[in-house]
Design a protein around this motif. Structure first.
Motif, PDB file in Angstrom:
ATOM      1  N   SER A 113     -12.974   2.557  -0.094  1.00 18.00           N
ATOM      2  CA  SER A 113     -13.703   1.295  -0.041  1.00 18.00           C
ATOM      3  C   SER A 113     -14.620   1.233   1.179  1.00 18.00           C
ATOM      4  O   SER A 113     -14.344   1.861   2.206  1.00 18.00           O
ATOM      5  N   SER A 136      -8.370   1.393  -3.957  1.00 18.84           N
ATOM      6  CA  SER A 136      -8.388   2.464  -2.967  1.00 18.84           C
ATOM      7  C   SER A 136      -8.705   1.917  -1.577  1.00 18.84           C
ATOM      8  O   SER A 136      -9.769   1.332  -1.353  1.00 18.84           O
ATOM      9  N   VAL A 181      -9.136   2.087 -11.451  1.00 14.16           N
ATOM     10  CA  VAL A 181      -9.187   2.422 -10.033  1.00 14.16           C
ATOM     11  C   VAL A 181     -10.308   1.583  -9.438  1.00 14.16           C
ATOM     12  O   VAL A 181     -11.363   1.412 -10.053  1.00 14.16           O
ATOM     13  N   GLY A 234      -1.944   7.444 -11.120  1.00 12.17           N
ATOM     14  CA  GLY A 234      -2.230   7.969  -9.793  1.00 12.17           C
ATOM     15  C   GLY A 234      -2.456   9.465  -9.798  1.00 12.17           C
ATOM     16  O   GLY A 234      -3.213   9.993  -8.967  1.00 12.17           O
ATOM     17  N   THR A 261     -12.495  -0.359  -5.947  1.00 16.63           N
ATOM     18  CA  THR A 261     -12.985  -0.326  -4.571  1.00 16.63           C
ATOM     19  C   THR A 261     -13.371  -1.734  -4.137  1.00 16.63           C
ATOM     20  O   THR A 261     -13.733  -2.573  -4.972  1.00 16.63           O
ATOM     21  N   HIS A 312     -13.720  -2.774 -10.393  1.00 17.98           N
ATOM     22  CA  HIS A 312     -12.667  -2.051 -11.097  1.00 17.98           C
ATOM     23  C   HIS A 312     -13.307  -1.094 -12.099  1.00 17.98           C
ATOM     24  O   HIS A 312     -13.966  -1.535 -13.049  1.00 17.98           O
ATOM     25  N   SER A 334      -4.714  -2.730 -11.251  1.00 18.07           N
ATOM     26  CA  SER A 334      -5.723  -2.131 -10.384  1.00 18.07           C
ATOM     27  C   SER A 334      -5.065  -1.282  -9.320  1.00 18.07           C
ATOM     28  O   SER A 334      -4.120  -1.721  -8.652  1.00 18.07           O
ATOM     29  N   LEU A 335      -5.569  -0.054  -9.156  1.00 14.85           N
ATOM     30  CA  LEU A 335      -5.204   0.790  -8.018  1.00 14.85           C
ATOM     31  C   LEU A 335      -6.381   0.724  -7.054  1.00 14.85           C
ATOM     32  O   LEU A 335      -7.359   1.457  -7.181  1.00 14.85           O
ATOM     33  N   VAL A 395       0.851  -1.184   0.000  1.00 11.38           N
ATOM     34  CA  VAL A 395       0.000   0.000   0.000  1.00 11.38           C
ATOM     35  C   VAL A 395       0.888   1.236   0.000  1.00 11.38           C
ATOM     36  O   VAL A 395       1.877   1.302   0.728  1.00 11.38           O
ATOM     37  N   ARG A 438      -4.522   6.351  -0.089  1.00 10.91           N
ATOM     38  CA  ARG A 438      -3.765   5.102  -0.051  1.00 10.91           C
ATOM     39  C   ARG A 438      -4.343   4.116  -1.058  1.00 10.91           C
ATOM     40  O   ARG A 438      -5.563   3.923  -1.123  1.00 10.91           O
ATOM     41  N   TYR A 439      -3.451   3.482  -1.825  1.00  7.54           N
ATOM     42  CA  TYR A 439      -3.863   2.526  -2.848  1.00  7.54           C
ATOM     43  C   TYR A 439      -3.027   1.251  -2.729  1.00  7.54           C
ATOM     44  O   TYR A 439      -1.821   1.302  -2.450  1.00  7.54           O
TER      45      TYR A 439
END
Length: 274
Positions: free
Chosen positions: A250, A246, A196, A93, A198, A220, A243-244, A8, A100-101
């Motif tokens: 989330s 989050s 991005v 990003g 969740t 995604h 995938s980033l 992370v 934070r990802y």
């Protein structure tokens, strides 16, 4: 298949970003506004409500009108990533709010699903847990075709469902470009899309349907790779997804988000019949 996972880290623009997760206008004082994904200051998707007991949701809104490709890394994504690429992470990003990802590199097999047709999560698995919407008497409706890619058991009382949601519908994609990527996928499964993401964990407060369990919705939202994703679904071939995920946006604790890499390494498994 999980190909790689990084630690992370903080990414994103400190002030202005093209995308952000946040709250919509409040209908009444003291009430929470809708949970939204914003694109260029317009609501692009309504997301699962904050309470965690309402059904999972990603409903396309009028603001979802463009993709978020980054020209500087287009060739690198076509060649395909072999791991977590720090430059690609930093560039995508910069489209996101500072947060934070958890970066994940996945190999997925997308299957295009249309609302209210066979395989629609909202009309099938979700109805089995929550029943239909009590006001409309109908299942929830995402107002967009989307891709289903993976599911597995979290435990006896929870199941992970994974979705890839395009910012614009597949009908907006250029046919020639889709065909070109299909030819590339026949030679390599390394073509990479970017999203991005969740993790929303939702479960009804009381038993409402035939299969009461917690739904872990790993969703995604595509930033880049709309043509690649449609090509993979049409050709029935795998494609990669960076995938980033989050941590902050989330509906899950940081510890639950941290379980995602291990869950994505598990063998795919449908929810047992109840």
């Amino acid at each position: 298949m999980l190909l790689a996972a990084g630690p992370v880290r903080s990414l994103g623009a400190a002030s202005h970003s093209r995308l952000r997760f946040g709250e919509g206008p409040k209908d009444k004082p003291g009430w929470a506004g809708r949970r939204l994904l914003w694109l260029d200051e317009q609501p692009a998707f309504e997301l699962s409500y904050w309470c965690g007991t309402c059904p999972c949701l990603f409903e396309r809104l009028e603001g979802a009108t463009s993709t978020c490709s980054v020209e500087d890394v287009e060739r690198r994504l076509v060649e395909g990533l072999s791991g977590i690429d720090e430059q690609v992470l930093a560039l995508f990003g910069s489209l996101l709010p500072r947060a934070r990802y958890l970066p994940l590199l996945l190999r997925i097999q997308p299957r295009l699903v249309r609302p209210a047709q066979a395989g629609d999560y909202f009309a099938e698995e979700q109805v089995a847990t929550w029943g239909v919407n009590s006001f409309w008497g109908l299942p929830e409706h995402p107002r967009t075709p989307y891709y289903r890619t993976y599911e597995t058991s979290v435990d006896e009382d929870a199941h992970l469902y994974e979705f890839v949601v395009p910012m614009v519908p597949p009908s907006w994609n250029g046919e020639e470009r889709v065909a070109r990527y299909a030819a590339e996928l026949a030679r390599s499964a390394k073509l990479t899309a970017v999203a991005v993401s969740t993790l929303d964990i939702c479960a009804p407060a009381v038993e409402q349907g035939t299969d009461h369990h917690a739904h872990w919705a790993l969703t995604h939202f595509l930033l880049d790779g709309h043509h690649k994703m449609q090509s993979a679904a049409t050709a029935e071939r795998p494609v990669q997804l960076l995938s980033l995920l989050s941590v902050d946006a989330s509906l899950a604790s940081p510890e639950e988000v941290g379980r995602t890499p291990a869950l994505r390494q598990a063998a795919p498994a449908p929810r047992p019949a109840h």
